[in-house]
Design an enzyme around this catalytic site. Structure first.
Site, PDB file in Angstrom:
ATOM      1  CG  PHE A   1      -5.966  -2.166  -3.228  1.00 35.44           C
ATOM      2  CD1 PHE A   1      -7.000  -2.216  -2.288  1.00 35.44           C
ATOM      3  CD2 PHE A   1      -5.950  -3.124  -4.214  1.00 35.44           C
ATOM      4  CE1 PHE A   1      -7.989  -3.201  -2.346  1.00 35.44           C
ATOM      5  CE2 PHE A   1      -6.942  -4.116  -4.295  1.00 35.44           C
ATOM      6  CZ  PHE A   1      -7.949  -4.145  -3.365  1.00 35.44           C
TER       7      PHE A   1
ATOM      8  CE1 TYR B   1       1.246  -6.715   6.162  1.00 36.11           C
ATOM      9  CE2 TYR B   1       0.622  -6.930   3.847  1.00 36.11           C
ATOM     10  CZ  TYR B   1       0.648  -6.202   5.021  1.00 36.11           C
ATOM     11  OH  TYR B   1       0.067  -4.964   5.060  1.00 36.11           O
TER      12      TYR B   1
END
Ligand code: UDP
Length: 321
Positions: free
Chosen positions: A168, A140
């Site tokens: 994040f 990913y």
């Protein structure tokens, strides 16, 4: 501005759409609803059902002309990307190429791209700033880094201006409950634990308790989705002012462990949250915490809703329904 939000019916996209509308921009959402939900497109946003792998449909929408594009259409489960890389390559890399090519042929110059802290991989130092080496540990993260590299080349060769926002860990929901679509088949910690709290799932699996962290569980930097959303508005407005691209972290600069989140969820929801510890998940780094100094400097941005209580309680408000 007239903004096209690709992937705008998803969890983060719904909040981005809301913030753009609140800031007075005109918003169209382009989404295939594979994981998004129509109801996430807040009142005032126009919706076009379409896929980024359908170059014809994408081109037709792009040709309407936009002041800026926000691209959030991607698969985002780090674990699944390790077992189904083809799917991630097609959607996240080929899909991004399709968007960039459609933008070039329509003469659209500005894009905000949703990137991720997963581009960094195992950290060499903390907090992680944008100069940290990028060595993704999961596929990913690799797809997002590839997309960033494409943005950079299209910047050099085609005059594209971009802002890559390295999120994040996105968490929480709109504090006023205006985005309420639950994520489908979630794999991220917060929605999974919310499903346990709401009785939709029996128990939480904690992936590893032998990391070199404060309590052995994984540490992440959780940032409220409304904070993330406001950065997209700031990024578009900055690119309208300055002819400049930017790659920037978006984090709260605080590290929370899986066990700390579990504790907070138990406290806030009053639910038991059955949890069992299993082995580490492939591709998971031990700790990931951001420096968001650059976002403060360039975007005037900082996380303001990202304390653990707001993250958990704003999610619980949606899930308890
Ligand atoms: N995690 C967990 N159980 C889950 C989902 C996640 O223990 O069902 C942990 C995961 O190992 C990591 C943290 O929670 O330490 C955040 O994972 P998430 O998938 O939400 O985001 P990531 O950091 O992988 O992008």
């Amino acid at each position: 501005m007239k903004v096209l939000v690709i992937g705008g019916a998803g969890y983060i996209g719904g909040h981005v759409t809301l913030e753009l509308l609140e800031a007075g921009h005109e918003v169209t959402v382009y989404d295939n609803l594979s994981s998004g939900r129509r109801e996430n497109v807040y009142a005032g946003g126009r919706f076009v059902e379409g896929d980024i792998l359908d170059t014809e449909g994408l081109g037709a929408t792009m040709d309407e002309g936009w002041d800026g594009v926000v691209h959030l259409a991607a698969f985002k489960a780090a674990g699944a990307s390790m077992t189904a890389p083809e799917k991630y390559a097609r959607n996240n890399i080929t899909g991004t190429i399709n968007i960039l090519n459609a933008m070039c042929s329509a003469g659209i110059k500005r894009i905000v791209f949703s990137s991720t802290a997963a581009v960094y991989g195992e950290t060499e130092y903390l907090p992680v700033d944008e100069k940290h080496p990028t060595r993704p540990e999961n596929f990913y993260g690799f797809t997002k880094l590839e997309a960033e590299r494409l943005l950079s080349w299209y910047g050099r060769l085609k005059g594209l201006r971009y802002t890559a926002l390295r999120y994040f860990n996105a968490a929480g929901y709109d504090l006023r409950g205006r985005v309420s679509g639950l994520e489908r088949n979630p794999a991220n910690l917060l929605p999974v634990i919310m499903e346990v709290a709401a009785g939709m799932r029996e128990s939480l699996t904690i992936f590893g308790n032998d990391y070199p962290t404060k309590d052995g569980s994984g540490v992440r930097d959780y940032v409220h989705v409304t904070d993330l959303a406001s950065a997209h508005v700031a990024a578009l407005e900055r690119m309208a002012r300055l002819d400049e691209s930017l790659v920037v972290n978006l984090g709260s600069e605080a590290g929370l462990s899986v066990l700390e989140i579990v504790e907070a969820v138990r406290r806030i929801t009053g639910k038991a949250i059955p949890a069992k510890v299993e082995g580490r998940r492939a591709g998971d780094p031990a700790r990931l915490v951001a420096s968001s100094a650059l976002a403060a400097e360039k975007l005037g941005w900082k996380a303001v809703h990202s304390d653990v209580d707001t993250l958990v309680s704003s999610s619980w408000n949606v899930y308890k329904r």
